[in-house]
Design a protein around this motif. Structure first.
Motif, PDB file in Angstrom:
ATOM      1  N   TYR A   1       9.035  -5.682  -8.063  1.00  0.00           N
ATOM      2  CA  TYR A   1       7.961  -4.981  -8.760  1.00  0.00           C
ATOM      3  C   TYR A   1       6.689  -4.982  -7.916  1.00  0.00           C
ATOM      4  N   PRO A   2       6.385  -3.877  -7.221  1.00  0.00           N
ATOM      5  CA  PRO A   2       5.076  -3.792  -6.570  1.00  0.00           C
ATOM      6  C   PRO A   2       3.973  -3.756  -7.643  1.00  0.00           C
TER       7      PRO A   2
ATOM      8  N   SER B   1       0.826  -1.206   0.000  1.00  0.00           N
ATOM      9  CA  SER B   1       0.000   0.000   0.000  1.00  0.00           C
ATOM     10  C   SER B   1       0.862   1.259   0.000  1.00  0.00           C
ATOM     11  N   THR B   2       0.285   2.331  -0.540  1.00  0.00           N
ATOM     12  CA  THR B   2       0.969   3.633  -0.495  1.00  0.00           C
ATOM     13  C   THR B   2       0.670   4.366   0.807  1.00  0.00           C
TER      14      THR B   2
ATOM     15  N   ALA C   1       2.428  -6.930   2.980  1.00  0.00           N
ATOM     16  CA  ALA C   1       3.199  -6.889   1.735  1.00  0.00           C
ATOM     17  C   ALA C   1       4.269  -5.804   1.789  1.00  0.00           C
ATOM     18  N   ASN C   2       3.963  -4.668   2.396  1.00  0.00           N
ATOM     19  CA  ASN C   2       4.992  -3.636   2.591  1.00  0.00           C
ATOM     20  C   ASN C   2       6.132  -4.161   3.464  1.00  0.00           C
ATOM     21  N   THR C   3       5.731  -4.857   4.546  1.00  0.00           N
ATOM     22  CA  THR C   3       6.747  -5.429   5.440  1.00  0.00           C
ATOM     23  C   THR C   3       7.622  -6.417   4.690  1.00  0.00           C
ATOM     24  N   PHE C   4       7.015  -7.207   3.804  1.00  0.00           N
ATOM     25  CA  PHE C   4       7.784  -8.182   3.025  1.00  0.00           C
ATOM     26  C   PHE C   4       8.822  -7.462   2.157  1.00  0.00           C
ATOM     27  N   ILE C   5       8.420  -6.384   1.494  1.00  0.00           N
ATOM     28  CA  ILE C   5       9.376  -5.640   0.651  1.00  0.00           C
ATOM     29  C   ILE C   5      10.538  -5.124   1.488  1.00  0.00           C
ATOM     30  N   ARG C   6      10.236  -4.574   2.665  1.00  0.00           N
ATOM     31  CA  ARG C   6      11.291  -4.022   3.519  1.00  0.00           C
ATOM     32  C   ARG C   6      12.255  -5.125   3.990  1.00  0.00           C
TER      33      ARG C   6
END
Length: 737
Positions: free
Chosen positions: A299-300, A275-276, A282-287
Motif C-alpha cells: 500500500y503506497p 512518488s508519482t 521508496a519507489n526503489t524499495f517497492i520495485r
C-alpha cells in the motif's frame, strides 16, 4: 574530640546523608564503615581532630600506625602528602599530623580530621574497584599492584553481579596471579578471602548492586591479602550526583516473537515516500520488494496520488484496506510523527529510513516526539536513520539481488550501509540469514529486543550484532544472563577507539577503557568480539554450519593440507589464536605412517600432503587419512587447507571434489567428533575465484564452512571454542547468580 570510624548511622544513611549534604564522595571513615557493614574487613581506626587527640588514640591501639588526612577536597591523599606509614608510637603519630598540616596541598584544603589506623599485616597489595558504566551499569575490577595499579595495568573487569566462578576467572585473567600463589618462595595468600571481598562488593547482594544508582566509582586500594585473609586498607567512594532515572518503557506484555512477527513475516506492507514523478528511495524499495517476490499487498501512502508504481495509493495508514504489519517510511522528518500517530492502531511496525532526528542535536526533540506519537498510535518504531529490513522468509528486502534462501543467522545492525556490505559479501561467502534488521538511532526498538526475537526463533542458530551505541546495555546483559536458552552472539563493535571516558576520580575509572564492558561481557556470557567485517562473516559462517558442543569446546586442532610453508604459517596462526596442535603419537601416528604415503608427506600434525599425495587413489586417500585421525586422534576440529592453484594442470582427477565426498562420509561415520573446516586458497584470478565459489555451494550442502585463508579459519575456530566454553559455563550456573 575523637570520632570513631564505625558509624552508628544505618548503612543506607551513610550514603544518603552524604548525598543530602551535597558531598561528591564519602570520606574514608564513612567508606570503611560502609565496607564493614557488608562484611569487608578494615583496620581498626578512628578519626581525630588534631595531633594531641591522635596521640591519645594511638596509645589505646596497637602499633605500628598509619595517619591519613581526611578531607572531601583531597581524593588522592598520597599525592597531597597526606599519608604517613610505619609510625611506631603515639609521639610519632602526633609528629606526623603536625608535619602533614604544613603541606601546601593540605593547608589549602578544608580538613575534616585525621585518620589514625593500625597498620595492616604485610601481604600482597591488590585493588578491588567498581564503576558505574554508562551503558552496562555497575562493573567490578580487580588488579595487582595497589597504588601502582595504573602503572602495571594488570586488571580484570566484569559486569555486576558476579558469582564465585566469575571472581575466580577474574583472578585467572591477571598476569600477576602467580604472585598471589606464592611466587619465588613467598607464602601464598588466601585467595578465597579476596574472592569474598569481590563478592561483597560486586555480587548479587553486594554493595555495588545495592547502591547501583548512587555510587559512580569505588576503590578499595590497597586491599592487603595475606595467608591470614584480606583487609581493605583504604576505601574511596565517588557518589552519583544526578540520580534521575529514565522512565521504564511501557510494555504490552507481548513476547518478542509476537511483537516482531509482523517485521519478519509481514502480511501487509505500506510505503510512505514513494512518488508519482521521481524515482525516490521508496519507489526503489517497492520495485525491489516485488522483484524479490513479496506475495502480500503493498500500500503506497500518498496524500493526493491515486496510484504509484502501478499500485493503488491511500491517503494515510488509517485508510488502507487491511491493517499494516510493516511500514517503510521515507518522508520528511517533521511529517513522520503525525503520519504514524494517524495509524491509530492499524500499523504494527514502522521502519523510519529518514534522517534528521537524534543523530543531530537539533533533531533530538523531534526524535522524542516521533516515539511518543508512534507509540500512542500503536506503532513500534525501527530507526530512524536506517535502511530497512531483510527477511527472506517474509519476502522483505532493501538491497537488490539478495539471497532468497532462509538461513540460520540473525543480524541486528546500527549501520545501514555496512548491512548491505554484510549481506552481499556474506552471500558470496555462503552466509545465509534468517533476517537482518537495521536499527539506526534505536529510538524505540532497541537491539536487545531483536536479539531476544532471534533467541526465541527456531529458524535462527546464532546472532550477529554490529553496534556503536548499545542503548540499554544493562537490558542486553540481563537478556544474555537470564534467557533460558541464549544463542551465541558475535559482536562487531564500532567506535572502539573513539574518545575515551572523561577523566576519572579513581584508579578503577582511569583503567576502564572504552571496550572494558564489552570485553567483560564476552568473558562472562556466550558473546564473541570481532574487529572486522571479514572476521564477523567468518565467525557467523562457522556458527551457521556447526552444532556447538559446550561439553567439548574446541581447542585441539589437526591441520591437514598441501604446501609446507602454508602448514608452518597455519600452525603459527592456530597457536596465535589459542588453539592447540598436538603432534600425533602412539597408534594414531603408527597407522598414518603405515599408509605408505609418497615422499614429502608429513603426518605428525600438521599433516602436510603435497598435491601428488592428494591425487593418490583418485583423491580418496584423504578419506583414509580423515578416518584415522577422527577415529584414533579424536581432535576437536580438523582444519583442512588447499591451494587451488597447485591443482591446475595436474591431471584429470578432481581430488578436491572427491575430498567433499570423503568429508561427508567422515562426518557420517564419526558424528559430533570434530568440527570440519576448509580453507580454499586462491591466487586471485577470476577463474580460481569462480572455482572456489562453485565449491562453496557444494560445501554448504554438507555443512562445511569454506574460508579464504588459514588464519581466518583459525580465528573462526577459536571463536567457536570461546562460545562453546561460555555456553558450557553458563549451563553450569543457575540463572540469577
Amino acid at each position: 574530640m575523637e570520632t570513631p570510624v564505625t558509624n552508628a548511622r544505618p548503612v543506607d544513611d551513610i550514603v544518603d546523608h552524604a548525598l543530602e549534604n551535597g558531598h561528591a564522595a564519602l570520606d574514608e571513615a564513612s567508606g570503611k564503615a560502609l565496607l564493614s557493614q557488608f562484611g569487608i574487613r578494615t583496620p581498626r581506626s578512628e578519626v581525630v581532630d588534631g595531633a594531641e587527640a591522635g596521640a591519645r588514640t594511638a596509645a589505646q591501639m596497637r602499633g605500628p600506625f598509619v595517619v591519613k588526612v581526611v578531607s572531601r577536597e583531597i581524593l588522592h591523599k598520597s599525592d597531597a602528602g597526606g599519608v604517613t606509614l610505619g609510625l611506631a608510637d603515639a609521639d610519632a603519630v602526633a609528629a606526623a599530623i603536625h608535619e602533614m598540616e604544613a603541606k601546601p596541598a593540605i593547608r589549602a584544603a578544608e580538613v575534616d580530621g585525621w585518620l589514625v589506623e593500625e597498620m595492616a599485616p604485610a601481604g600482597r597489595e591488590v585493588v578491588v574497584g567498581g564503576l558505574n558504566d554508562p551503558e552496562f551499569g555497575q562493573m567490578i575490577m580487580v588488579g595487582i599492584g595497589g597504588i601502582f595499579v595504573e602503572l602495571l595495568k594488570d586488571v580484570a573487569f566484569r559486569i555486576c553481579p558476579i558469582d564465585r566462578n566469575d571472581a575466580l576467572a577474574m583472578l585467572a585473567d591477571l598476569k600477576g596471579r602467580a604472585l598471589l600463589r606464592g611466587a619465588r618462595g613467598e607464602a601464598a595468600v588466601d585467595e578465597n578471602a579476596l574472592v569474598e571481598v569481590m563478592l561483597a562488593l560486586g555480587g548479587v547482594d553486594g554493595l555495588l548492586m545495592r547502591y547501583s544508582d548512587r555510587i559512580a566509582e569505588a576503590d578499595l586500594n590497597p586491599v592487603i591479602v595475606s595467608a591470614q585473609g584480606a583487609v581493605a586498607v583504604d576505601a574511596r567512594f565517588i557518589l552519583t550526583q544526578d540520580r534521575r532515572l529514565a522512565p521504564a518503557p511501557e510494555v504490552d506484555g507481548a513476547s518478542a516473537a509476537e511483537t516482531f512477527r509482523p517485521l519478519f513475516e509481514p502480511r501487509t506492507v505500506a510505503v510512505l515516500g514513494a512518488s508519482t514523478k521521481d524515482v525516490s528511495i521508496a519507489n526503489t524499495f517497492i520495485r525491489r520488494l516485488r522483484t524479490f517476490g513479496y506475495a502480500g499487498p503493498i500500500y503506497p501512502i500518498h496524500p493526493k496520488a491515486k496510484e504509484i508504481e502501478g499500485l493503488a495509493a491511500y491517503p494515510s495508514l488509517a485508510d488502507t484496506p487491511e491493517p499494516v504489519d510493516y511500514a517503510y517510511v521515507a518522508i520528511g522528518a517533521k511529517r513522520i510523527p503525525d503520519a504514524l500517530a494517524a495509524a491509530n492502531g492499524r500499523c504494527r511496525i514502522a521502519q523510519v529510513i529518514s534522517s534528521g532526528f537524534g543523530e543531530i542535536e537539533e533533531g533530538k526533540d523531534l526524535e522524542r516526539e516521533l516515539v511518543k506519537k508512534a507509540n500512542a498510535g500503536g506503532v513500534r518504531v525501527l530507526g530512524p536513520n536506517c535502511l530497512g529490513t531483510y527477511s527472506p522468509r517474509g519476502g522483505l528486502t532493501f538491497p537488490s539481488d539478495a539471497p532468497k534462501e532462509v538461513g540460520r543467522i540473525g543480524i541486528v545492525s546500527q549501520s545501514g550501509g555496512l548491512s548491505t556490505d554484510i549481506i552481499k559479501r556474506g552471500q558470496w561467502r555462503g552466509l545465509r540469514m534468517s533476517g537482518l534488521v537495521t536499527v539506526g538511532n534505536s529510538a524505540d526498538v532497541k537491539p536487545h529486543e531483536l536479539v531476544e526475537y532471534y533467541f526465541d526463533d527456531p529458524q535462527t542458530r546464532a546472532v550477529g550484532l554490529y553496534i556503536e551505541d548499545v542503548r540499554e546495555g544493562r537490558a542486553f546483559f540481563e537478556l544474555l544472563r537470564r534467557h533460558p536458552a541464549p544463542k551465541p552472539v558475535v559482536v562487531l563493535k564500532g567506535g572502539r577507539t573513539a574518545q575515551g571516558r572523561m577523566a576519572a576520580a579513581s584508579h578503577t575509572g582511569a583503567l576502564a577503557g572504552d571496550d572494558r564492558a564489552w570485553e567483560a561481557l564476552a568473558a562472562q556470557l556466550p558473546v564473541a568480539l570481532v574487529t572486522t567485517v571479514d572476521s564477523f562473516i567468518d565467525a557467523l559462517l562457522a556458527l551457521q554450519h556447526y552444532a556447538l558442543r559446550p561439553a567439548k569446546p574446541t581447542n585441539s586442532v589437526v591441520l591437514f593440507g598441501n604446501g609446507g610453508g602454508a602448514s608452518v604459517l597455519g600452525t603459527d596462526a592456530c597457536v596465535d589464536y589459542g588453539l592447540s596442535l598436538r603432534p600425533f603419537e602412539g597408534r594414531t601416528l603408527s597407522l598414518l605412517e603405515g599408509m605408505g604415503l609418497p615422499p614429502g608427506t608429513s603426518v605428525l600434525n600438521p599433516i602436510d600432503t603435497p598435491v601428488r599425495t592428494l591425487q593418490e587413489k583418485d583423491g580418496f586417500v584423504a578419506g583414509e587419512i580423515l578416518d584415522t585421525v577422527l577415529e584414533h586422534g579424536r581432535p576437536d576440529a580438523v582444519a583442512m587447507h588447499l591451494n587451488l592453484a597447485a591443482f591446475v594442470g595436474r591431471g584429470t582427477v578432481d581430488p578436491i571434489g572427491n575430498l567433499f565426498s570423503m568429508i561427508e562420509e567422515a562426518m557420517e561415520k564419526f558424528p559430533g567428533t570434530a568440527h570440519m573446516a576448509l580453507a580454499l586458497r586462491s591466487d586471485g584470478s577470476p577463474e580460481l575465484d569462480e572455482t572456489r565459489r562453485a565449491y562453496r555451494a557444494r560445501a554448504a550442502a554438507i555443512d562445511l564452512p569454506i574460508f579464504d585463508e588459514i588464519p581466518a579459519m583459525a580465528q573462526a575456530l577459536a571463536t567457536v571454542g570461546h562460545l562453546e566454553r561460555r555456553l558450557g559455563a553458563r549451563a553450569g550456573s543457575p540463572v540469577g547468580t
